[in-house]
Design an enzyme around this catalytic site. Sequence first.
Site, PDB file in Angstrom:
ATOM      1  N   ASP A  39       6.819 -22.091  -3.986  1.00 53.99           N
ATOM      2  CA  ASP A  39       6.360 -23.281  -4.705  1.00 53.99           C
ATOM      3  C   ASP A  39       5.308 -22.802  -5.697  1.00 53.99           C
ATOM      4  O   ASP A  39       4.170 -22.530  -5.316  1.00 53.99           O
ATOM      5  CB  ASP A  39       5.781 -24.281  -3.683  1.00 53.99           C
ATOM      6  CG  ASP A  39       5.109 -25.480  -4.352  1.00 53.99           C
ATOM      7  OD1 ASP A  39       5.159 -25.585  -5.594  1.00 53.99           O
ATOM      8  OD2 ASP A  39       4.529 -26.304  -3.614  1.00 53.99           O
ATOM      9  N   GLY A  45       2.842 -23.514  -8.239  1.00 48.42           N
ATOM     10  CA  GLY A  45       1.997 -24.537  -8.848  1.00 48.42           C
ATOM     11  C   GLY A  45       1.280 -23.958 -10.052  1.00 48.42           C
ATOM     12  O   GLY A  45       1.535 -22.821 -10.469  1.00 48.42           O
ATOM     13  N   ASN A  46       0.358 -24.733 -10.603  1.00 47.45           N
ATOM     14  CA  ASN A  46      -0.342 -24.258 -11.789  1.00 47.45           C
ATOM     15  C   ASN A  46      -1.385 -23.205 -11.475  1.00 47.45           C
ATOM     16  O   ASN A  46      -1.661 -22.346 -12.308  1.00 47.45           O
ATOM     17  CB  ASN A  46      -0.967 -25.431 -12.538  1.00 47.45           C
ATOM     18  CG  ASN A  46       0.074 -26.149 -13.362  1.00 47.45           C
ATOM     19  OD1 ASN A  46       0.564 -25.601 -14.339  1.00 47.45           O
ATOM     20  ND2 ASN A  46       0.457 -27.335 -12.947  1.00 47.45           N
ATOM     21  N   SER A  47      -1.958 -23.258 -10.282  1.00 47.45           N
ATOM     22  CA  SER A  47      -2.998 -22.284  -9.936  1.00 47.45           C
ATOM     23  C   SER A  47      -2.538 -21.280  -8.890  1.00 47.45           C
ATOM     24  O   SER A  47      -2.957 -20.133  -8.915  1.00 47.45           O
ATOM     25  CB  SER A  47      -4.235 -23.004  -9.399  1.00 47.45           C
ATOM     26  OG  SER A  47      -4.551 -24.127 -10.178  1.00 47.45           O
ATOM     27  N   PHE A  48      -1.702 -21.714  -7.969  1.00 48.61           N
ATOM     28  CA  PHE A  48      -1.328 -20.856  -6.845  1.00 48.61           C
ATOM     29  C   PHE A  48       0.180 -20.846  -6.631  1.00 48.61           C
ATOM     30  O   PHE A  48       0.866 -21.774  -7.046  1.00 48.61           O
ATOM     31  CB  PHE A  48      -1.989 -21.355  -5.554  1.00 48.61           C
ATOM     32  CG  PHE A  48      -3.490 -21.362  -5.623  1.00 48.61           C
ATOM     33  CD1 PHE A  48      -4.216 -20.192  -5.482  1.00 48.61           C
ATOM     34  CD2 PHE A  48      -4.183 -22.552  -5.846  1.00 48.61           C
ATOM     35  CE1 PHE A  48      -5.604 -20.186  -5.552  1.00 48.61           C
ATOM     36  CE2 PHE A  48      -5.568 -22.563  -5.926  1.00 48.61           C
ATOM     37  CZ  PHE A  48      -6.278 -21.376  -5.780  1.00 48.61           C
ATOM     38  N   ASP A  53       7.773 -30.317  -8.779  1.00 51.21           N
ATOM     39  CA  ASP A  53       7.066 -30.406  -7.494  1.00 51.21           C
ATOM     40  C   ASP A  53       7.019 -31.853  -7.014  1.00 51.21           C
ATOM     41  O   ASP A  53       7.216 -32.151  -5.839  1.00 51.21           O
ATOM     42  CB  ASP A  53       5.658 -29.785  -7.581  1.00 51.21           C
ATOM     43  CG  ASP A  53       4.820 -30.331  -8.733  1.00 51.21           C
ATOM     44  OD1 ASP A  53       5.363 -31.020  -9.623  1.00 51.21           O
ATOM     45  OD2 ASP A  53       3.606 -30.057  -8.745  1.00 51.21           O
ATOM     46  N   ARG A  54       6.820 -32.779  -7.957  1.00 53.03           N
ATOM     47  CA  ARG A  54       6.799 -34.212  -7.606  1.00 53.03           C
ATOM     48  C   ARG A  54       8.174 -34.666  -7.140  1.00 53.03           C
ATOM     49  O   ARG A  54       8.316 -35.372  -6.144  1.00 53.03           O
ATOM     50  CB  ARG A  54       6.352 -35.033  -8.816  1.00 53.03           C
ATOM     51  CG  ARG A  54       4.917 -34.763  -9.243  1.00 53.03           C
ATOM     52  CD  ARG A  54       4.587 -35.504 -10.532  1.00 53.03           C
ATOM     53  NE  ARG A  54       4.792 -36.946 -10.403  1.00 53.03           N
ATOM     54  CZ  ARG A  54       4.884 -37.789 -11.440  1.00 53.03           C
ATOM     55  NH1 ARG A  54       4.800 -37.332 -12.673  1.00 53.03           N
ATOM     56  NH2 ARG A  54       5.053 -39.071 -11.233  1.00 53.03           N
ATOM     57  N   ASP A  59      -0.018 -36.107  -3.475  1.00 56.62           N
ATOM     58  CA  ASP A  59      -0.049 -34.638  -3.500  1.00 56.62           C
ATOM     59  C   ASP A  59      -1.325 -34.203  -4.222  1.00 56.62           C
ATOM     60  O   ASP A  59      -1.486 -34.434  -5.411  1.00 56.62           O
ATOM     61  CB  ASP A  59       1.204 -34.125  -4.232  1.00 56.62           C
ATOM     62  CG  ASP A  59       1.296 -32.600  -4.239  1.00 56.62           C
ATOM     63  OD1 ASP A  59       0.297 -31.913  -3.941  1.00 56.62           O
ATOM     64  OD2 ASP A  59       2.380 -32.087  -4.568  1.00 56.62           O
ATOM     65  N   THR A 115      -4.084 -28.846  -7.918  1.00 54.71           N
ATOM     66  CA  THR A 115      -4.808 -28.709  -9.177  1.00 54.71           C
ATOM     67  C   THR A 115      -4.865 -30.076  -9.866  1.00 54.71           C
ATOM     68  O   THR A 115      -5.909 -30.500 -10.363  1.00 54.71           O
ATOM     69  CB  THR A 115      -4.078 -27.700 -10.096  1.00 54.71           C
ATOM     70  OG1 THR A 115      -3.888 -26.498  -9.359  1.00 54.71           O
ATOM     71  CG2 THR A 115      -4.874 -27.439 -11.346  1.00 54.71           C
TER      72      THR A 115
HETATM   73  N1  LIG Z   1      -5.753 -21.344   1.460  1.00 53.47           N
HETATM   74  C1  LIG Z   1      -5.952 -21.943   0.281  1.00 53.47           C
HETATM   75  N2  LIG Z   1      -5.747 -21.238  -0.864  1.00 53.47           N
HETATM   76  C2  LIG Z   1      -5.926 -21.807  -2.056  1.00 53.47           C
HETATM   77  N3  LIG Z   1      -6.318 -23.077  -2.213  1.00 53.47           N
HETATM   78  C3  LIG Z   1      -6.546 -23.823  -1.125  1.00 53.47           C
HETATM   79  C4  LIG Z   1      -6.360 -23.303   0.173  1.00 53.47           C
HETATM   80  N4  LIG Z   1      -6.637 -24.285   1.055  1.00 53.47           N
HETATM   81  C5  LIG Z   1      -7.007 -25.357   0.332  1.00 53.47           C
HETATM   82  N5  LIG Z   1      -6.986 -25.100  -0.960  1.00 53.47           N
HETATM   83  C6  LIG Z   1      -7.338 -26.027  -2.048  1.00 53.47           C
HETATM   84  O1  LIG Z   1      -6.131 -26.551  -2.556  1.00 53.47           O
HETATM   85  C7  LIG Z   1      -6.276 -26.837  -3.950  1.00 53.47           C
HETATM   86  C8  LIG Z   1      -5.033 -26.336  -4.676  1.00 53.47           C
HETATM   87  O2  LIG Z   1      -3.941 -27.050  -4.157  1.00 53.47           O
HETATM   88  P1  LIG Z   1      -2.445 -26.597  -4.355  1.00 53.47           P
HETATM   89  O3  LIG Z   1      -2.276 -25.228  -3.822  1.00 53.47           O
HETATM   90  O4  LIG Z   1      -1.615 -27.697  -3.802  1.00 53.47           O
HETATM   91  O5  LIG Z   1      -2.425 -26.516  -5.950  1.00 53.47           O
HETATM   92  P2  LIG Z   1      -1.297 -26.144  -6.982  1.00 53.47           P
HETATM   93  O6  LIG Z   1       0.052 -26.190  -6.307  1.00 53.47           O
HETATM   94  O7  LIG Z   1      -1.652 -24.919  -7.714  1.00 53.47           O
HETATM   95  O8  LIG Z   1      -1.487 -27.350  -7.923  1.00 53.47           O
HETATM   96  P3  LIG Z   1      -0.416 -28.386  -8.489  1.00 53.47           P
HETATM   97  O9  LIG Z   1       0.468 -28.735  -7.304  1.00 53.47           O
HETATM   98  O10 LIG Z   1      -1.231 -29.543  -8.957  1.00 53.47           O
HETATM   99  O11 LIG Z   1       0.287 -27.637  -9.549  1.00 53.47           O
HETATM  100  C9  LIG Z   1      -7.572 -26.171  -4.411  1.00 53.47           C
HETATM  101  O12 LIG Z   1      -8.513 -27.202  -4.692  1.00 53.47           O
HETATM  102  C10 LIG Z   1      -8.039 -25.385  -3.217  1.00 53.47           C
HETATM  103  O13 LIG Z   1      -9.432 -25.535  -3.047  1.00 53.47           O
HETATM  104  C1  LIG Z   2       1.600 -32.799 -12.875  1.00 55.23           C
HETATM  105  C2  LIG Z   2       1.933 -31.384 -12.496  1.00 55.23           C
HETATM  106  C3  LIG Z   2       1.181 -30.418 -13.391  1.00 55.23           C
HETATM  107  C4  LIG Z   2       1.452 -31.186 -11.069  1.00 55.23           C
HETATM  108  O1  LIG Z   2       1.774 -29.941 -10.570  1.00 55.23           O
HETATM  109  C5  LIG Z   2       3.469 -31.121 -12.527  1.00 55.23           C
HETATM  110  O2  LIG Z   2       4.122 -32.039 -11.706  1.00 55.23           O
HETATM  111  C6  LIG Z   2       4.002 -31.199 -13.934  1.00 55.23           C
HETATM  112  O3  LIG Z   2       3.864 -30.285 -14.689  1.00 55.23           O
HETATM  113  N1  LIG Z   2       4.663 -32.337 -14.264  1.00 55.23           N
HETATM  114  C7  LIG Z   2       5.248 -32.600 -15.559  1.00 55.23           C
HETATM  115  C8  LIG Z   2       4.718 -33.873 -16.116  1.00 55.23           C
HETATM  116  C9  LIG Z   2       5.148 -35.091 -15.313  1.00 55.23           C
HETATM  117  O4  LIG Z   2       5.413 -35.007 -14.096  1.00 55.23           O
HETATM  118  O5  LIG Z   2       5.205 -36.168 -15.923  1.00 55.23           O
HETATM  119  K   LIG Z   3       2.484 -27.576  -6.370  1.00 52.19           K
END
Ligand SMILES: Nc1ncnc2c1ncn2[C@@H]1O[C@H](COP(=O)(O)OP(=O)(O)OP(=O)(O)O)[C@@H](O)[C@H]1O
Ligand SMILES: CC(C)(CO)[C@@H](O)C(=O)NCCC(=O)O
Ligand SMILES: [K+]
Length: 249
Positions: free
Chosen positions: A6, A8-11, A102-103, A122, A125
Site C-alpha cells: 500500500d 501512500g504519500n509518505s509511507f 486507497d479510498r 482513513d 498523511t
Molecule cells: N509505525 C508507524 N510508521 C509510520 N507512521 C506511523 C506509524 N504508526 C503510526 N503512524 C502515523 O501514521 C501516520 C501516517 O499514516 P499512513 O501510514 O496511513 O499514511 P500514508 O498512507 O502515507 O498516507 P495517505 O494514506 O494519506 O496517503 C503518521 O501521522 C504517523 O505518525
Molecule cells: C487523498 C489521497 C492523497 C489520500 O491518500 C489519495 O486518496 C489521492 O491521491 N486521491 C486522489 C484524489 C481524490 O481521491 O479525489
Molecule cells: K494509504
Amino acid sequence: MILELDCGNSFIKWRVIHAADATIVGGGIVDSDQALIDDVRALASLRLTGCRIVSVRSEDETSALCALIDKAFAVLARVAEPARAMAGVHNGYEDYQRLGMDRWLAVLGAFHLAKGACLVIDLGTAAKADFVSASGEHLGGYICPGMPLMRSQLRTHTRRIRYDDASAERALSSLSPGRSTVEAVERGCVLMLQGFARTQLEQARALWGDDFSVFLTGGDAPLVREAAPQARVVPDLVFVGLAMACPLD
Ligand SMILES: Nc1ncnc2c1ncn2[C@@H]1O[C@H](COP(=O)(O)OP(=O)(O)OP(=O)(O)O)[C@@H](O)[C@H]1O
Ligand SMILES: CC(C)(CO)[C@@H](O)C(=O)NCCC(=O)O
Ligand SMILES: [K+]
C-alpha cells in the site's frame, strides 16, 4: 507467498501472506523503495509467487517500484486499477478514475465486511472519509489534511512553533488545554482530527439513523478512537480491498 503493498504519500505499508490461506508471514512500514526491498529480503524463508500493489503515487513512481520488485524478487507486480463498479459497490465520483485508489479499496473492503451501509475513516498523511449506502452506492467523501500535514503547516508558516518528535509524543498523554507550544499544537491537531471523525459520524447518522458500520484505518486511527467508540479499527482495510481487486492465481 504474496507481497502486498500500500503505497501512500509518505509511507509504504507492506506485508507478505501465504497464498493458500492468507496467513501473515511478515510486514511493516517503510519510507523508501530501497528500505522496502531490504526489509522484505530480510524475511526468513521468503518464497514470493506474486505481488499486488495499490498506489496513490505517480505512474512513474509506481512503475519504478514494480521494476525494482521484478529485479529483486522476479515476480510481476499487479497494480490495482480504478473501476466504475466492483464487488457490489458503485464508484460515486463523477470521474471514477479520479477517486484515490486507497479510498476505493478501503471502501470495497469495508462494504465486504459490513454487508450494509458504512462509513470509512482513513487517517494518514491526509484524513479521508467515504460513505457507502446499504445498496452499495458510494456517495462520495471528504479529504482533509491529516496529522502530519496539519503539524508541518504550522511549523512551516510560523516562526515560533518548533519542537522535536519525542516531545510531540509526550504531549499526547492528555488532551487538556496545552501549557506549552508542543502541547497546544499536538493536542489541538488531535482535536481537529476527532472533530472530523465526529462530524462524519453525525453525517452518517443523518443519512442512515443507527443502521451503519464505521471503519477506522490509517496510521493515526488510534488518535480518534474515543471520538468513534462504535468504530471497528481495521488497520489492513486497504489490503482487504486490494485482495478483492487483484485476485492472484
Ligand atoms: N509505525 C508507524 N510508521 C509510520 N507512521 C506511523 C506509524 N504508526 C503510526 N503512524 C502515523 O501514521 C501516520 C501516517 O499514516 P499512513 O501510514 O496511513 O499514511 P500514508 O498512507 O502515507 O498516507 P495517505 O494514506 O494519506 O496517503 C503518521 O501521522 C504517523 O505518525
Ligand atoms: C487523498 C489521497 C492523497 C489520500 O491518500 C489519495 O486518496 C489521492 O491521491 N486521491 C486522489 C484524489 C481524490 O481521491 O479525489
Ligand atoms: K494509504
